[in-house]
Design a protein around this motif. Sequence first.
Motif, mmCIF file in Angstrom:
data_model
loop_
_atom_site.group_PDB
_atom_site.id
_atom_site.type_symbol
_atom_site.label_atom_id
_atom_site.label_comp_id
_atom_site.label_asym_id
_atom_site.label_seq_id
_atom_site.Cartn_x
_atom_site.Cartn_y
_atom_site.Cartn_z
ATOM 1 N N SER A 134 0.562 -1.421 0.007
ATOM 2 C CA SER A 134 0.162 -0.152 0.208
ATOM 3 C C SER A 134 0.823 1.409 -0.060
ATOM 4 C CB SER A 134 -0.883 0.009 1.538
ATOM 5 O OG SER A 134 0.045 0.155 2.221
ATOM 6 N N ASP A 135 2.388 1.353 0.351
ATOM 7 C CA ASP A 135 3.347 2.282 0.575
ATOM 8 C C ASP A 135 3.895 2.516 -0.745
ATOM 9 O OD1 ASP A 135 4.532 0.449 0.772
ATOM 10 O OD2 ASP A 135 5.811 0.956 1.914
ATOM 11 N N THR A 136 3.630 1.840 -1.789
ATOM 12 C CA THR A 136 4.152 2.586 -3.115
ATOM 13 C C THR A 136 3.226 2.665 -3.970
ATOM 14 O OG1 THR A 136 4.208 -0.535 -4.664
ATOM 15 C CG2 THR A 136 6.030 0.489 -2.261
ATOM 16 N N LYS A 137 3.566 3.440 -5.594
ATOM 17 C CA LYS A 137 2.695 3.888 -6.774
ATOM 18 C C LYS A 137 2.873 2.766 -7.259
ATOM 19 C CE LYS A 137 5.597 8.353 -6.887
ATOM 20 N NZ LYS A 137 5.706 9.427 -7.555
ATOM 21 N N ARG A 138 3.546 1.817 -7.498
ATOM 22 C CA ARG A 138 3.726 0.647 -8.439
ATOM 23 C C ARG A 138 3.279 -0.645 -8.114
ATOM 24 N NH1 ARG A 138 9.239 1.218 -11.506
ATOM 25 N NH2 ARG A 138 8.895 3.437 -11.508
#
Length: 692
Positions: free
Chosen positions: A448-452
């Motif tokens: 949940s803590d990344t864009k990708r």
Amino acid sequence: MMTKKGRKLNTVYHFVPNGSQIYASSIFQQSDFKADSLSGSLKVNIKTKGESIFAHYQDTVSNQRSALDKTTLASLNKYFPNEKKVLFPLFYSDKNIQKQLILGSSIKGLLRSNVANLTCFPMQRVQERSFAFRPNISQPSIAHREYTLYKTFAARVKNLSISDNNESNATLTLEVFSNLNTLKDIEYLTEDEYDENYTNGVYRYQGCTDYYGYLAQLHDHTHENKTKQYEFARLTKNEGYLKSKSITVSKAVIEQYLKTTDHLCDQVNGHLSPKNPILKDSQLQFLAYKNNSGDEKNKPVDMNEIARSIQLSRSLLEWQSEMENDDLLIFVEAKVDCQQQPIEIVSFGNNYRYYWMYRDTVTKTNGKLRKELLNNDDIETTKKSTVVKLFGHIDEDNNYKTAGKVNINHALEVIEGKSVAERNQWSSIPYLGSPKSSAFEHYLSQPSDTKRLMSYGEQTGDELSLLAGRKKYFHSKTKYGNSEKQYRDPNSSIAAYVTPRNTKFNFTLRFRDVSKLELGILVIALNPNILVSEFQALPKKNPHLSSLFSQFSFPFAQKLGYARPHGFGSVEFTIAEVQTTPKLNNLASECVREYITFISERLLSDNQLSDMGKEYLDVLSSWLSLNELVTDQETSYPSKHDKNSNKENPILAFHSHIRSEHNKQRKCNDKLPVETKLTTLINIGYQGDRDD
């Protein structure tokens, strides 16, 4: 993952994480359970909390026309195609009274899955599948040029040498055209469109995945359109304009190219598997066999011929022989420098829309078995697990078989008023299609803590993927296939003798030589409500469990039977009686408290939870959330509705949008500005602006 009162869900299912750390620690693999071994039985009642379909066998509409005329679907009979399936339950005749049965194996399968979740047992019976993607679909915009790491280029096969006719020993050097617009500066020609007067910039080109274009024909036949089979490519820019750079393809990339070919030819787990929607026997008859000269023969094409055609198109040995007469144009994806010039080739293929196999498969990462899956070679660890001791295990590869300590008979209908057979309620249910395991946006654990998004691995150096866990369906409002389109759809089904809400059944669960902890886990697997009620009755409460349980507003129930994605199958188990040897009072409560004490001391004892404690709390939270009984709210598969989307299939439009955006983002660095994280779209579904 937590559901709240007044929740709004845009998906019909979610996953319970695997808890791999906990399984590796052997916390739930107790060897001293005989110290308080118990034997006996549980008398269990089932009550349907919504309409349910407990199907056991199926027939076709063509054989059931007269029966349909006597059911609740009589007025719709004219719409149903002959091949449409009709699902039937089993009945037991008791003094000429027909009582519906729920198979004990179905109940046992549900309990086994629940116990596996509660004890973090690895997943089993996960079917192997490999997948490929098209690297050149969806390019970053010109505005994002400064963030771009990978770009698509056309290239000429400059040098190809293969020692000992072994393609694994190939050395491939390409002339990469660095300033050619791959979409605007190339003209693709069929054999009929080719003009021999062309003198410069004309190359041989293989425009289809397979040499004879069988797959393109099947796609066209399915979608009622026509794809040209291009055999030449002409560069519209003159030679003086072109800039090129010679790059030798690494051994690792060539190896992945060969693996991709194997995947595309694989008829069991790969591209040609029966799960490919265009590869149906009825559609294969549409094709005509072609020989090496391109002439058609009057015999149908089979899967082996399609695989041979793919091999012929992608064979490096064939490329080498074609180079003797003509230059061959292919496409590559390459890593670029700050000037957007190619420096390293990461994938290549024989046409612009070429496939490239993901590094990981459903069961393997980097060629090794996933830690989320049961390792059948580790028999000693498997033997000690709670799941295997309770339900048994068969491993034919290692000749290991053991019987479980739990047996369940069929559940028999308890008739109050009209029986299920007397009601004779039939229903058309929607097509049960859903995103398959190729949809990594759902089936892989997404941070949940990344864009990708996490994928199956486009490049060999990508982070290892992790399966999301065991899939479970949310309780929701029942949806029927009540449109004429659904009635006429041969892929949707009809359910005969739908079980109404508040129908009762009972069955007996027998157990032998189990510990209090194991029996407590089994009781919770039957009825999660007992876990919460027993915890609330404790004088001293674990703060982590208190915080967890306080977030649930609804009672818990199970999902059983057919058509669960559409709201069918919500049932509640209650334990009516416990009989044991030796006889003990309040045994169910005592065993459930044994479980609460065990996880409180072993996993949730610290104020600052350990990684394993956090992992187990996530497992328990997800499992309870998915069992929360909310039947007045609808769920649906994520869909995308806007003027630019596929209006005929908004679910496909959603996944196409996710894949398109993912493919753009994976080609850029982490500094790429993103308005909305794809993980956010996956969690809430994407509705967009409706074009009404």
